[in-house]
Structures are given as C-alpha cells and as structure tokens.
Design a protein around this motif. Structure first.
Motif, short mmCIF file in Angstrom:
data_model
loop_
_atom_site.label_atom_id
_atom_site.label_comp_id
_atom_site.label_asym_id
_atom_site.label_seq_id
_atom_site.Cartn_x
_atom_site.Cartn_y
_atom_site.Cartn_z
N ASP A 135 9.05 11.20 2.42
CA ASP A 135 9.99 11.48 1.34
C ASP A 135 10.25 12.98 1.17
O ASP A 135 11.31 13.38 0.69
CB ASP A 135 9.51 10.86 0.02
N ILE A 175 10.48 7.10 -11.83
CA ILE A 175 10.22 7.91 -10.63
C ILE A 175 10.88 7.28 -9.40
O ILE A 175 10.61 7.68 -8.28
CB ILE A 175 8.71 8.11 -10.38
N ASP A 194 4.15 14.35 -3.44
CA ASP A 194 4.51 13.36 -4.45
C ASP A 194 4.87 14.03 -5.78
O ASP A 194 5.86 13.67 -6.41
CB ASP A 194 3.35 12.37 -4.66
N GLN A 214 -0.75 21.51 -10.12
CA GLN A 214 -2.04 21.37 -9.45
C GLN A 214 -2.37 19.91 -9.20
O GLN A 214 -1.87 19.02 -9.87
CB GLN A 214 -3.15 21.94 -10.33
N SER A 273 -4.34 5.65 0.26
CA SER A 273 -3.10 6.42 0.12
C SER A 273 -2.23 6.19 1.34
O SER A 273 -2.70 5.69 2.37
CB SER A 273 -3.41 7.90 -0.03
N GLY A 274 -0.97 6.57 1.22
CA GLY A 274 -0.05 6.42 2.34
C GLY A 274 -0.50 7.25 3.52
O GLY A 274 -0.40 6.83 4.68
N GLN A 330 13.16 15.30 -9.67
CA GLN A 330 13.94 14.47 -10.60
C GLN A 330 14.04 15.15 -11.96
O GLN A 330 15.09 15.11 -12.61
CB GLN A 330 13.30 13.10 -10.72
N LYS A 353 6.56 14.70 -12.62
CA LYS A 353 7.82 14.74 -13.36
C LYS A 353 7.59 15.17 -14.81
O LYS A 353 8.28 16.04 -15.33
CB LYS A 353 8.48 13.36 -13.31
N THR A 373 0.28 12.74 -8.71
CA THR A 373 1.20 11.59 -8.77
C THR A 373 2.62 12.02 -9.08
O THR A 373 2.86 13.07 -9.69
CB THR A 373 0.77 10.59 -9.85
N ARG A 374 3.57 11.18 -8.67
CA ARG A 374 4.99 11.44 -8.96
C ARG A 374 5.25 11.48 -10.44
O ARG A 374 5.94 12.36 -10.96
CB ARG A 374 5.84 10.32 -8.38
N ALA A 375 4.68 10.47 -11.15
CA ALA A 375 4.99 10.32 -12.57
C ALA A 375 4.54 11.57 -13.34
O ALA A 375 5.31 12.14 -14.12
CB ALA A 375 4.32 9.07 -13.12
N ASN A 377 -0.98 2.44 -6.93
CA ASN A 377 -2.27 3.08 -7.19
C ASN A 377 -2.33 3.73 -8.56
O ASN A 377 -3.38 3.76 -9.19
CB ASN A 377 -2.55 4.17 -6.15
N GLY A 420 0.77 -1.24 0.00
CA GLY A 420 0.00 0.00 0.00
C GLY A 420 0.80 1.29 0.00
O GLY A 420 0.23 2.37 0.01
#
Lengths: 349, 316
Positions: free
Chosen positions: B249, A238, B219, B154, B34-35, B226, B195, B190-192, A244, A147
């Motif tokens: 993080d 990443i 995130d 955003q 979510s975390g 990166q 980036k 999201t991270r992706a 998720n 998770g």
C-alpha cells in the motif's frame, strides 16, 4: 420532552466532569473550540472529540443495557473486528455498501445471540460467556480477512466512516441519532424498567411475569449490533479491515464509559445518556493527551490519573461527604442525597 | 557495529547460487501476526523452491514451546540446516546446543537471540537504526537546507523498532539545523491510530506549519494520509511523507503521489540466509555472525506500480 429537573440532576456529575476535561483541552490547545468549515466538513478539536468518540459511544449504548441486566459484554471489541472484516470482504467481492452493512450487522447480531444464549439459557456467567468470543472473535476476523489488512475503495462504505452529513462527520450523526433513539425508546416504553428489574433481581422479575430469558438475549443482541456498527465505522474510517487491531481493548473503554456514566456494574438503574457522556469524557481525555504534545511514554499514566480522579469524585462515599458538608454548612436544603449515595444504600439493602 | 563490513556481507546475496540437490531445510516461523510475516514466509518458500531445496515449514503460532518442538523435530529428521525466526530472545541455549551436537547449522532470521554466538551459524536481520537513519538522510537531502518542521508518528511505545527507528532518524537529521521534530506521539503501528494522531497534529500545529511527516511504519503513514486529505491538504506535496517497511500500500501511495519515500524492510531474509548456508555446506565458509539486509529506499523515482503488483501476491 424537555429535560426535566430530575434527569438533569442525574447527569450533573458527568456534565461537570466533561466541562472540566474540555477546559483542560482548551488549556493545552487554545484553539480547541474553534470550528471551521473547510473542504465541505466541520473541522476543529471539538469535532474530533465527537467523531473519535463515536465507536466508544456506540459500544457504550449496548454495553449500558447489558450492564443494566447485571451482565457484561467483553466480546464487543472482537465483534467489531469481525463485522469490519465481513463488511470489507463483502465489498471487495463486488457487492454494494448496503449489502456490506447488512452482512456486518448480521454477523454482529449472530455474535450477540450467541452471547445471549450462553448467558440466558446455559446460565454461564456473563464475564466468562463473553470471554469466549473475545478470545475467539479476533481469530474469526483473521480467517475472514486471511490475515491481511483488507482494503477497499467502495465510496458508499467509506462514507460511513469519513463522509459528512451537512458538514457533520457521519459517525457523529450515527451515534447521536442512535443514542437518542435508544434512550428515548427504553424510557418511553416499559423496556428500560424491565431491563432494570432483571438486573436488580432476575428471579423476582421472572416470577413477576417478565420474559427474562428472551429479554436477556435481546440485550446481548443489541450489544452485538452496536459493536457491528462501530466495527463498520472503524473499518470505513481507514478504508480497510485490520483484524489484528480493529476494536482492540475497546471493550474496556466501553465498560469504562458506562462506569464513568455513573452506572453500577451490579445492574439495576441505568442511563444511556450518562454513558454517552462517559464516552465523550474518555475521548476528551485522549484528545487532551494528544494535543498536549507530551512524550508518548506519559500517555497511559496521564490517562490513568485523570480517570482515577474522575472515578474518585464520583464515588458514593465522596458524594455522601459532599452531601453532609452541604447540609451542615446550612446550605439551602440540597433536596435529597446525590444519586450515588442513594444508589449505594439501595444496593446494600 | 561496523556498517561497512556488514554491508559487504550483505552483498553475498548477489553471488551466483550454488547448485544444491537433495537438500532439506527446516524453517520454524513465529506465526502470521502481520502481513510482513506472511510475506516473509512466502518469500522463504519461493527462495527454497527456486534453489531446489526441500523446505519443511513449521508455524509456531507465537509460542516458543512450539518452536523448540519444531526444532527438535528437525534435528530428529536430520535436516541439512535450520532457519529460525525466534519469537522471543531468551531460552534457546538447550535446543541450539542439541542442533550443534547434531552438526546442523542454525540461521536466525529477522530477530536475534540471547545465546552464545557459537551456537548459531549467522543471523540475518535488518538494522532498525539504519532504517531510521536512511529516512532522516533522505529528508535532509530532499529539503536541501530549507527549514522544515517535522511531525513523527512513533511505533508502540517502548518497542524496539520504535526506539531504534526514532534514534536512527534523529541521527540522520542531526547535522541539519533546518530540520526540527516539533511533535512526536505514538500511533501504535496501526492505521487507525496513525490517522487519529495525525488529526491532532494538524489541529495542534496547523496544517500549513507542518512540512514533513516521519512515520515508523507504512500503516501509520497510510492512515495519516487520509487525515491530511480530510484536512484539505495534499499529502506528498503540502506535507512530505517518509515511512519504513515498504508494504504494497505504501508503493501504491507513492505511485499516486500521496507519499514520498519508504525504506524497505525486506521480507527476503531467506535469500541471504540460504546463500550463507549453501556456501557453508559446500565449502565450509564461515559467514559473518551478522548479515544485515539491505534497507532500500524507494521514492517517486522508482516504478512503484510494478513493485506493488509484484508484492501484492506475497501475502502482505
């Protein structure tokens, strides 16, 4: 083998559309085609399109084969998440990047075989069979990552996502090499023809002595492996596996890439190169939206309008009208009907 | 809403704990999407344990029907109080009414519901607009009048955190003409995507023309860091980075000098909630209808490594 006249004609619509969308990028961002070499890597708008298009392009390779058999693989996005999670789990457990890549490919391969068995042996319709893993897969990935976003610092694995080969981002090298190898492989052997024969008429293909079941499983296996590779690249990019969000809705982009590539969802004739161009077209559209600086509320609307325009231009009926217009306009003989038109007749028969 | 009053109410969290023996509380959690949510669950368990409260935990797996079932179960068991993190805003009237008839106080955590205020004891949430404002004010102070071109990542378009955090940030920099948001695009939290979108910002504006990045969550900022590195720039120096949430993080990135500030969305909603509940059960003190959690600003001046170690185990 040099590109002969016939394949070029097949790819002409995709090439023209790609050029048009790239020009749109140039219009919203004048430096779009400027490529610099900085920090040991090529840097520029066009490089971003190639790099960010990598996951869709790799998925599209497998998806083209599946769609060639009159199937569809909805699970690729979830398989990406599973593979990314497995790779991250393996390196955080202290193993090397090679093991991680192998483990991820193994996971993707198993997913592919699962889909293949459901479709080929149990005769479940592909859209339903692969829906199972699409829904369950993300849960499996979450079980692997427990998770959380599982982050890692393994240099070798990270290089797969954000490293460079001779200045070119590694994902770009991977998808171009894989795409070229697969396109060459299916056309230099009878494999492409056999896959197409299953798509056109599976029963006839079987009666003609083709091992349709085995080939179907193999096709879904390849799709699973492609998804796993894309998943590893996305996670490596990443430096973390995000169960998720990794690969979320990517299956739709992959299918769209195949469709923009002019391949029929009814199976039969397919072109991997055209699907790869389709993936680049989608990414170029995304890039134009991002570079334009429009408010994000417009993103999806703009994308929808552009994609709709692309599909309308490619539709068999429009293709036929253009053909008739050219023929009646006394244009020097256009040879034969554009592929779209010919294909429509073929499937209608 | 009056900020001061709510901040005062939040200060109740610092009051000494009342001894509560043999108390049983039900907690209906949304799920673990979510975390942050996982951390909230962990902290709630810890809070209950440290106070000697027995916590009955129900994971609703993102379904309101499961939450309603869990609440009815809690009522049947006759718990002393219920903590509810509602998955959606509507459709709670009936079950809250049942809890009220059974004389069991319900405290909302992290999200609000569209129900009459008399049906719940209080709601403990953060103020998303305030979080954005803290980020904006931090940047305004950091730049001290220097001109600064800001890019904004955003959250998911149309989601309330994205809307509120954007509004708050704009309020925070409103009085500073030297600060200007030049590009704003969604990174879907999201991270992706963070980036990818940062890459396009760097191309479109030119890295040297961007002075600061404001991301609606950490995130996206981590992803953007990166992209900035790959463009040959130094995150944290060439481009200042402020984001919201304070996930582990982000603390690590601040400790490494790659990020400048983050505003905490505390996973400790249970602390203030249980304080209010204990006070209510002990002496009948009615709390304010809204308890705002603290939106603490973390910068390089804090010991981020220590916070990182502490938060790592919470399940983010």
């Amino acid at each position: 083998m040099a590109l002969s006249h016939a394949p070029l004609r097949r790819l002409a619509p995709q090439l023209v559309i790609l050029a048009a969308v790239l020009l749109l990028n140039l219009a919203v961002f004048p430096d779009f085609f400027r490529v610099e070499f900085q920090n040991g890597r090529l840097f520029g708008g066009i490089i971003d399109v190639l790099n960010r298009g990598a996951p869709t392009a790799i998925l599209a390779i497998g998806m083209t084969l599946v769609i060639g058999t009159r199937g569809i693989d909805l699970s690729v996005g979830a398989v990406m998440a599973i593979a990314g999670a497995c790779a991250a789990k393996i390196v955080t457990d202290g193993h090397g990047w090679g093991t991680a890549l192998a483990g991820a490919l193994l996971a993707g391969g198993l997913c592919g075989i699962w889909n293949g068995v459901l479709v080929a042996w149990l005769r479940i319709q592909p859209i339903v069979a692969t829906l199972v893993l699409m829904v369950a897969g993300r849960g499996i990935a979450q079980l692997v990552t427990e998770g959380t976003i599982l982050t890692f610092l393994n240099e070798g694995l990270i290089r797969l996502g954000s490293g460079t080969i001779l200045g070119l981002p590694v994902p770009v090298a991977i998808w171009i090499a894989l795409g070229a190898a697969m396109a060459w492989g299916v056309r230099r052997s009878a494999l492409g023809l056999l896959i197409e024969s299953i798509g056109i008429n599976a029963a006839a293909a079987r009666l003609a002595g083709i091992n349709a079941r085995g080939l179907l499983v193999c096709v879904y296996l390849v799709s699973g492996l492609c998804a796993a590779l894309a998943g590893v690249i996305v996670a490596a990019d990443i430096k973390g596996a995000d169960a998720n969000n990794a690969g979320l809705w990517m299956e739709l982009d992959a299918i769209l890439a195949v469709v923009i590539g002019g391949n029929s969802l009814l199976g039969g004739r397919f072109s991997i190169i055209a699907s790869l161009l389709g993936a680049l077209i989608i990414q170029s559209v995304n890039s134009a939206i991002l570079l334009s600086g429009m408010p994000p509320e417009f993103n999806l609307v703009i994308k929808a309008v552009l994609i709709l325009a692309i599909l309308v231009i490619q539709s068999p009926r429009i293709g036929h009208w253009i053909y008739i217009l050219r023929a009646s306009g006394g244009d020097p003989a256009p040879g034969r009907a554009p592929r779209g038109g010919a294909h429509a007749k073929e499937t209608a028969r | 809403m009056t900020l001061k009053a709510t901040l005062l109410a939040g200060a109740v969290a610092l009051a000494p704990m009342a001894a509560a023996a043999d108390m049983t509380i039900g907690f209906s959690q949304i799920g673990s999407e979510s975390g942050w949510r996982a951390a909230e669950t962990t902290v709630t368990r810890q809070q209950a344990e440290s106070r000697g409260i027995e916590l009955k935990f129900a994971d609703a797996q993102q379904k309101q029907e499961n939450q309603i079932k869990a609440l009815r179960g809690f009522i049947a068991q006759g718990v002393d109080g219920i903590l509810l993190a509602p998955v959606v805003a509507t459709g709670w009237d009936d079950v809250l009414e049942e809890a009220k008839e059974a004389d069991i106080p319900v405290i909302l955590m992290d999200r609000m519901v569209d129900a009459d205020k008399s049906l719940y004891l209080t709601a403990v949430t953060s103020d998303l607009v305030h979080e954005g404002r803290v980020a904006g004010e931090w940047l305004a102070e950091e730049m001290a009048g220097e001109p600064c071109r800001i890019v904004e990542l955003q959250g998911t378009t149309g989601s309330s955190p994205a809307i509120d955090r954007k509004t708050g940030f704009e309020q925070g920099i409103a009085d500073h003409d030297n600060l200007e948001i030049v590009r704003s695009q969604t990174g879907d939290f999201t991270r992706a995507q963070g980036k990818v979108v940062m890459e396009s910002f760097l191309k479109a504006e030119g890295g040297e023309n961007i002075c600061a990045l404001y991301a609606h969550n950490d995130d996206m900022a981590v992803g953007a860091i990166q992209a900035i590195k790959e463009a040959g720039l130094t995150p944290g120096e060439d481009i200042r980075i402020v984001a919201i949430d304070a996930v582990p993080d982000a603390h690590l990135a601040i400790a490494n000098g790659e990020m400048n500030a983050t505003i905490e969305l505390t996973p400790n909603m249970a602390g203030p909630a249980l304080d209010a509940l204990e006070a209510y059960l002990a002496s009948g003190t009615e709390p304010e209808k809204w308890i705002q959690t603290e939106s603490r600003l973390y910068t390089g001046a804090d010991d981020n490594m220590a916070v990182y170690e502490e938060k790592k185990s919470l399940g983010y």
